[in-house]
Enzyme design. Structure first.
Site, PDB file in Angstrom:
ATOM      1  N   TYR A 109     -12.647 -10.731  -8.748  1.00  0.00           N
ATOM      2  CA  TYR A 109     -11.423  -9.498  -7.647  1.00  0.00           C
ATOM      3  C   TYR A 109     -10.473  -9.021  -8.645  1.00  0.00           C
ATOM      4  O   TYR A 109      -9.502  -9.778  -8.172  1.00  0.00           O
ATOM      5  CB  TYR A 109     -10.934 -10.718  -6.207  1.00  0.00           C
ATOM      6  CG  TYR A 109     -10.641  -9.799  -5.610  1.00  0.00           C
ATOM      7  CD1 TYR A 109     -10.489  -8.150  -5.388  1.00  0.00           C
ATOM      8  CD2 TYR A 109      -9.952 -10.016  -4.186  1.00  0.00           C
ATOM      9  CE1 TYR A 109      -9.715  -7.820  -4.062  1.00  0.00           C
ATOM     10  CE2 TYR A 109      -8.816 -10.236  -3.621  1.00  0.00           C
ATOM     11  CZ  TYR A 109      -9.077  -8.527  -3.044  1.00  0.00           C
ATOM     12  OH  TYR A 109      -7.741  -8.120  -2.489  1.00  0.00           O
ATOM     13  N   LYS A 168     -15.377  -6.792  -8.262  1.00  0.00           N
ATOM     14  CA  LYS A 168     -14.366  -5.686  -6.892  1.00  0.00           C
ATOM     15  C   LYS A 168     -13.536  -4.895  -7.028  1.00  0.00           C
ATOM     16  O   LYS A 168     -12.661  -5.627  -7.430  1.00  0.00           O
ATOM     17  CB  LYS A 168     -13.898  -7.105  -4.890  1.00  0.00           C
ATOM     18  CG  LYS A 168     -13.739  -6.046  -4.612  1.00  0.00           C
ATOM     19  CD  LYS A 168     -13.182  -7.300  -3.429  1.00  0.00           C
ATOM     20  CE  LYS A 168     -11.820  -7.504  -2.473  1.00  0.00           C
ATOM     21  NZ  LYS A 168     -12.003  -5.666  -1.966  1.00  0.00           N
ATOM     22  N   GLY A 191     -13.632  -1.141  -3.923  1.00  0.00           N
ATOM     23  CA  GLY A 191     -12.073  -1.725  -2.991  1.00  0.00           C
ATOM     24  C   GLY A 191     -11.319  -1.238  -2.542  1.00  0.00           C
ATOM     25  O   GLY A 191     -10.627  -1.588  -1.153  1.00  0.00           O
ATOM     26  N   ASP A 211     -11.607   1.885   0.602  1.00  0.00           N
ATOM     27  CA  ASP A 211     -12.359   2.297   1.458  1.00  0.00           C
ATOM     28  C   ASP A 211     -12.142   3.946   1.480  1.00  0.00           C
ATOM     29  O   ASP A 211     -12.660   4.777   1.879  1.00  0.00           O
ATOM     30  CB  ASP A 211     -11.937   1.827   2.924  1.00  0.00           C
ATOM     31  CG  ASP A 211     -11.287   0.260   2.629  1.00  0.00           C
ATOM     32  OD1 ASP A 211     -12.203  -0.182   1.992  1.00  0.00           O
ATOM     33  OD2 ASP A 211     -11.146  -0.034   3.733  1.00  0.00           O
ATOM     34  N   GLU A 212     -10.919   4.096   1.423  1.00  0.00           N
ATOM     35  CA  GLU A 212     -10.391   6.038   1.295  1.00  0.00           C
ATOM     36  C   GLU A 212     -10.656   6.533   0.287  1.00  0.00           C
ATOM     37  O   GLU A 212     -10.923   7.094   0.393  1.00  0.00           O
ATOM     38  CB  GLU A 212      -8.644   5.948   1.445  1.00  0.00           C
ATOM     39  CG  GLU A 212      -8.285   4.730   0.328  1.00  0.00           C
ATOM     40  CD  GLU A 212      -7.309   3.924   0.920  1.00  0.00           C
ATOM     41  OE1 GLU A 212      -8.983   2.922   1.086  1.00  0.00           O
ATOM     42  OE2 GLU A 212      -6.666   3.169   0.408  1.00  0.00           O
ATOM     43  N   SER A 219     -11.463  -3.480   4.643  1.00  0.00           N
ATOM     44  CA  SER A 219     -10.548  -4.394   5.367  1.00  0.00           C
ATOM     45  C   SER A 219     -10.740  -3.441   6.109  1.00  0.00           C
ATOM     46  O   SER A 219     -11.255  -3.644   7.737  1.00  0.00           O
ATOM     47  CB  SER A 219      -9.025  -3.748   5.447  1.00  0.00           C
ATOM     48  OG  SER A 219      -8.450  -2.843   4.959  1.00  0.00           O
TER      49      SER A 219
HETATM   50  O1  MN9 Z   1     -10.202  -5.419   0.113  1.00  0.00           O
HETATM   51  C1  MN9 Z   1      -8.923  -3.690   1.512  1.00  0.00           C
HETATM   52  N1  MN9 Z   1      -7.733  -3.982   0.374  1.00  0.00           N
HETATM   53  C2  MN9 Z   1      -6.924  -4.637   1.057  1.00  0.00           C
HETATM   54  C3  MN9 Z   1      -9.616  -4.210   0.524  1.00  0.00           C
HETATM   55  O2  MN9 Z   1      -6.483  -4.925   2.187  1.00  0.00           O
HETATM   56  C4  MN9 Z   1      -6.007  -4.495   0.227  1.00  0.00           C
HETATM   57  C5  MN9 Z   1      -8.674  -2.416   1.211  1.00  0.00           C
HETATM   58  O3  MN9 Z   1     -10.080  -2.322   2.229  1.00  0.00           O
HETATM   59  C6  MN9 Z   1      -7.747  -1.526   1.560  1.00  0.00           C
HETATM   60  O4  MN9 Z   1      -6.904  -2.404   2.791  1.00  0.00           O
HETATM   61  C7  MN9 Z   1      -8.416  -0.434   2.086  1.00  0.00           C
HETATM   62  C8  MN9 Z   1      -6.764   0.350   2.868  1.00  0.00           C
HETATM   63  O5  MN9 Z   1      -6.087   0.669   1.689  1.00  0.00           O
HETATM   64  O6  MN9 Z   1      -8.923   0.885   1.165  1.00  0.00           O
END
Ligand code: MN9
Length: 294
Positions: free
Chosen positions: A138, A166, A190, A192-193, A209
């Protein structure tokens, strides 16, 4: 576990807590069900940043790993994040989840102290070799401060139990180099954007997330991106990023939990030091929900 089976969209699972920061087991089960039944994800990444894992006792971590497996059975794939600055805890958790039947383990790069790469490599080999399971690194440099180079990933991947990464970073040059150098390893996007550009670099999956609330759209972006249907995929990524921008400016985990509550999921609160959402945050979360997710 065949690597092929671990591809796809994984929600970084949220944890439901009560107002005092105790794990709400029923609420967490509801979040699991929502992800499987409504978001239709391929798997869950349990005990990551989104699960507020680094705020929890070993006992609470085990409680969550156990109830998630009980709820999921074999419906979707499960990856358990067991990494910890206390390597004894990491090993204990790795054994625990392997026994429970988790499909893979994952471990965050050791953070806070400035560990040498040799120390980081030893951490991964020690955890991976403690169990009969596969490990996914990770890597999240913006929170850990730890950057791993292409060559260093190669050093880690010499251990055949370390099967992937990841990749929560915006460094797409590194991502492209990694993909080319290690075609057999699993790489998950990792952020999403940035899912669409990551699909163009041939990632195997994504762990995020926001899939807890935007899972279906995320899956479409992933599938369209993989097929090369960039125009349609970009339309959906644009909407997704309007959504994510609003969520991030309103408090990531508080907003995700409030959106789930509006859908009847007992998502509870975040654990201190994370704060409860204010009235204004709750109203904004409701606006976001209505604008992008109904
Ligand atoms: O697991 C997530 N990272 C964190 C990955 O929450 C630190 C991402 O899904 C982000 O939350 C997401 C929003 O920036 O891309």
């Amino acid at each position: 576990m065949k690597r092929e089976d671990l591809k796809g969209i994984f929600s970084a699972l949220l944890t439901s807590f009560d107002e005092d920061g105790n794990v709400n087991e029923e609420g967490t089960r509801q979040i699991v069900r929502h992800n499987i039944d409504k978001m239709k994800v391929n798997g869950l990444y349990v005990g990551g940043s989104t699960g507020e894992n680094f705020l929890l006792s070993t006992e609470d971590k085990k409680k969550i790993f156990k109830l998630v497996k009980e709820e999921v059975k074999d419906e979707v794939k499960l990856i358990a994040q067991v990494g910890s600055l206390n390597i004894h805890e990491a090993i204990e958790l790795a054994k625990y989840v392997t026994e429970l039947g988790y499909d893979a383990i994952s471990a965050v790069t050791p953070f806070y102290y400035k560990f040498s790469f040799e120390e980081i490599k030893d951490y991964y080999n020690t955890i991976a070799n403690s169990v009969d399971n596969s490990l996914i690194v990770y890597s999240i440099p913006f929170l850990t401060g730890v950057n791993i180079s292409v060559e260093q990933f190669g050093e880690l991947f010499k251990n055949e139990k370390i099967i992937g990464v990841k990749f929560t970073a915006a460094d797409f040059y590194l991502l492209e180099r990694l993909r080319k150098a290690y075609p057999e390893h699993l790489i998950y996007a990792g952020f999403d954007e940035m899912m669409l550009p990551a699909t163009s670099l041939d990632v195997d999956g994504a762990i995020g997330s926001t899939f807890n609330v935007n899972g279906e759209r995320a899956r479409e972006i992933f599938e369209l991106g993989k097929k090369g249907d960039i125009v349609k995929a970009l339309e959906l990524q644009n909407i997704t990023n309007d959504l994510i921008t609003d969520i991030l400016s309103n408090g990531l985990y508080q907003t995700l939990k409030h959106i789930l509550k509006l859908q009847g999921v007992e998502a509870g609160y975040c654990k201190k030091p994370m704060a409860k959402p204010t009235k204004v945050q709750q109203e904004k979360a409701e606006e976001i929900y209505k604008k992008y997710l109904v």
